[in-house]
Design an enzyme around this catalytic site. Structure first.
Site, PDB file in Angstrom:
ATOM      1  CE  LYS A  28      -3.136   0.466   3.391  1.00 33.49           C
ATOM      2  NZ  LYS A  28      -3.054   1.692   4.197  1.00 33.49           N
ATOM      3  N   GLY A 101      -5.157   7.843   5.572  1.00 35.67           N
ATOM      4  CA  GLY A 101      -4.227   8.822   6.127  1.00 35.67           C
ATOM      5  C   GLY A 101      -3.035   9.009   5.209  1.00 35.67           C
ATOM      6  CD  GLN A 176       0.189   8.216   7.165  1.00 42.72           C
ATOM      7  OE1 GLN A 176      -0.434   9.142   7.684  1.00 42.72           O
ATOM      8  NE2 GLN A 176      -0.306   7.000   7.054  1.00 42.72           N
ATOM      9  CG  ASP A 326       0.305  -0.043   9.459  1.00 43.71           C
ATOM     10  OD1 ASP A 326      -0.074   0.803  10.295  1.00 43.71           O
ATOM     11  OD2 ASP A 326       0.651   0.255   8.306  1.00 43.71           O
ATOM     12  NE  ARG A 357      -5.097  -0.132  12.998  1.00 41.04           N
ATOM     13  CZ  ARG A 357      -4.480   0.063  11.856  1.00 41.04           C
ATOM     14  NH1 ARG A 357      -3.159   0.184  11.834  1.00 41.04           N
ATOM     15  NH2 ARG A 357      -5.149   0.125  10.734  1.00 41.04           N
ATOM     16  NE  ARG A 402      -2.791  -2.009   8.377  1.00 40.21           N
ATOM     17  CZ  ARG A 402      -2.526  -2.414   7.130  1.00 40.21           C
ATOM     18  NH1 ARG A 402      -2.669  -3.681   6.800  1.00 40.21           N
ATOM     19  NH2 ARG A 402      -2.109  -1.561   6.216  1.00 40.21           N
TER      20      ARG A 402
END
Ligand code: S3P
Length: 449
Positions: A28, A101, A176, A326, A357, A402
């Protein structure tokens, strides 16, 4: 976030040995970057192996809105005709980034030094995620923005008319944010310096070098500094996207915890800044063999051979967090099936992902009979061993792909089935998940409402 009106629940049940080849889709992170750099380059960029999931398709759509030509020529095969650094046109409508995001933040950076204005929005999850972490440093280049309170989307960003280069230390452990600033630096005259204390994923740096950017990296006592010289044209470059280790993680953990399993995951990205989960699972006693290690497009890849294994609890150090950020949801599941306690530290960034999360993993584990403890940045799971995870609960996924995939993985080896309230979000990153897992032997059952 509660599940949306068209929520699709799914149940997973104890399965017998998973077998076969798990060819997971393209990475991704690299897919977003290939489209964005293609749109910033001069000439035509040919991409193969692109992840054709909702998040990435939204980025492709945004690149069209900025004036790039983006066409699909076959399965995973795309061509991007770029507009050149500083050449993006102004979108004539609001840009929707769905759940992503990565897509939204990278595009903010890529337009921040071009004199155009764009409006960014997304789904309920994305509209709740912090954007000031990227928007505030972009103002140092001369960009300006308005947002809802606390920097939430919808955001209107106006790129700098007369951009200036920056020297900035990225305060959060986010690839990011780092990447957004590197992309902004491309059209700022002079040499920008972007430093970070943590070694977050470096796909932007690698791909920028391949596209001919003037970029260099210097190690720091803690972390590293990346230098980019602005106003240098990018040249189009073929990109072959390797398979996504963050998607491979579900088949990997499933094969470890379902007795009698033996699977192969071919050609998966093994960039050392993405392999924290593999390192941790091997420390836990997981049988994972890496075969055919090789290079593809400047990235290390290899095949994973995975067999079911007795796992033991471990301490996962905080400095490993960026390389498996992740993967904590599915590591939480592996920890449930291990003997003894697993402690994961340095998890503060998990609070601002597609959901909180840390809270979502702890709640899902607890509902399924596990004992857990959490602090603001750590999670402890008391493992019950391979045969003794109760299961039996329905997990709330909070619009988080996820969380959905992790708890469906748990149900494959728990005593009672595990269901999740909504699998719709899985399409944001891994549309083939259900079929791929079923083909390996996963027992998934439809449930009503
Ligand atoms: C990503 C960086 C990570 C990761 C996300 C992809 C990227 O986010 O969680 O899925 O492609 O740069 P942060 O930068 O917010 O840590």
């Amino acid at each position: 976030m509660s599940a949306h009106a068209n929520a699709r629940p799914l149940k997973s049940r104890r399965s017998s040995g998973l077998r076969g080849v798990a060819a997971v889709p393209g990475d991704k992170s690299i897919s977003h970057r290939a489209l964005i750099l293609g749109a910033l380059a001069v000439g035509e960029t040919a991409i193969t192996g692109l992840l054709e999931a909702e998040d990435v398709l939204n980025t492709a759509q945004a690149m069209r809105a900025f004036g790039a030509t983006v066409v699909r020529t076959g399965s995973g095969a795309w061509r991007v005709q770029g507009r050149g650094v500083g050449g993006w046109a102004e979108p004539d409508d609001v840009l929707g980034f769905g759940n992503s995001g990565t897509g939204s933040r990278l595009v903010m950076g890529a337009m921040a030094t071009t004199p155009v204005t764009a409006v960014f929005t997304g789904d309920g999850s994305l509209r709740g995620r912090p954007m000031a972490r990227v928007l505030d440093p972009l103002t140092a280049f001369g960009a300006a923005y308005t947002a809802r309170e606390r920097g939430l989307m919808p955001v209107t960003l106006s790129g700098a008319r007369q951009p200036i280069c920056v020297d900035h230390h990225v305060a959060v452990a986010s690839a990011q944010v780092k990447s957004a600033l590197l992309l902004a630096a491309l059209n700022a005259p002079g040499r920008s310096r972007i430093a970070q204390s943590e070694l977050t994923r470096d796909h932007t740096e690698k791909m920028l070098a391949a596209f001919g950017a003037q970029i260099s990296v210097e190690p720091l006592e803690k972390g590293e500094a990346v230098f980019v010289t602005g106003e240098v044209e990018l040249k189009s470059c073929a990109v072959d996207v390797p398979r996504d280790p963050s998607s491979a993680a579900f088949a990997l953990v499933a094969a470890l915890i379902v007795p009698g399993s033996d699977i192969r995951i071919p050609a998966v990205l093994l960039n050392p800044r993405r392999t924290g989960l593999i390192t941790t699972l091997i420390e836990m006693g997981g049988h994972i063999v890496i075969e055919n290690e090789r290079e593809s497009g400047g990235e290390k890849i290899g095949d994973l051979v995975v067999r079911s294994s007795a796992l033991k609890g471990v301490e996962v150090p905080p400095e490993r967090a960026p390389s498996m950020i992740d993967e904590y949801p599915v590591l939480g599941v592996a920890a449930a099936f291990a003997e003894g306690r697993t402690v994961m530290r340095g998890l503060e960034e998990l609070r601002v992902k597609e959901s909180d999360r840390l809270a979502a993993i702890a709640a899902g584990l607890k509902a399924n009979g596990l004992t857990t403890a959490q602090t603001h940045d750590s999670l402890t799971v008391e493992g019950r061993g391979l045969d003794d995870v109760p299961g039996g609960a329905r997990v709330t996924t909070h619009l988080d792909h996820r969380i959905a995939m992790s708890f469906l993985t748990m149900g494959l080896a728990a005593k009672d089935s595990v269901s999740v309230d909504d699998i719709a979000m899985i399409a944001t990153s891994f549309p083939e998940f259900e079929k791929l897992m079923r083909d390996l032997g996963a027992d998934f059952q439809q449930v009503n409402g």
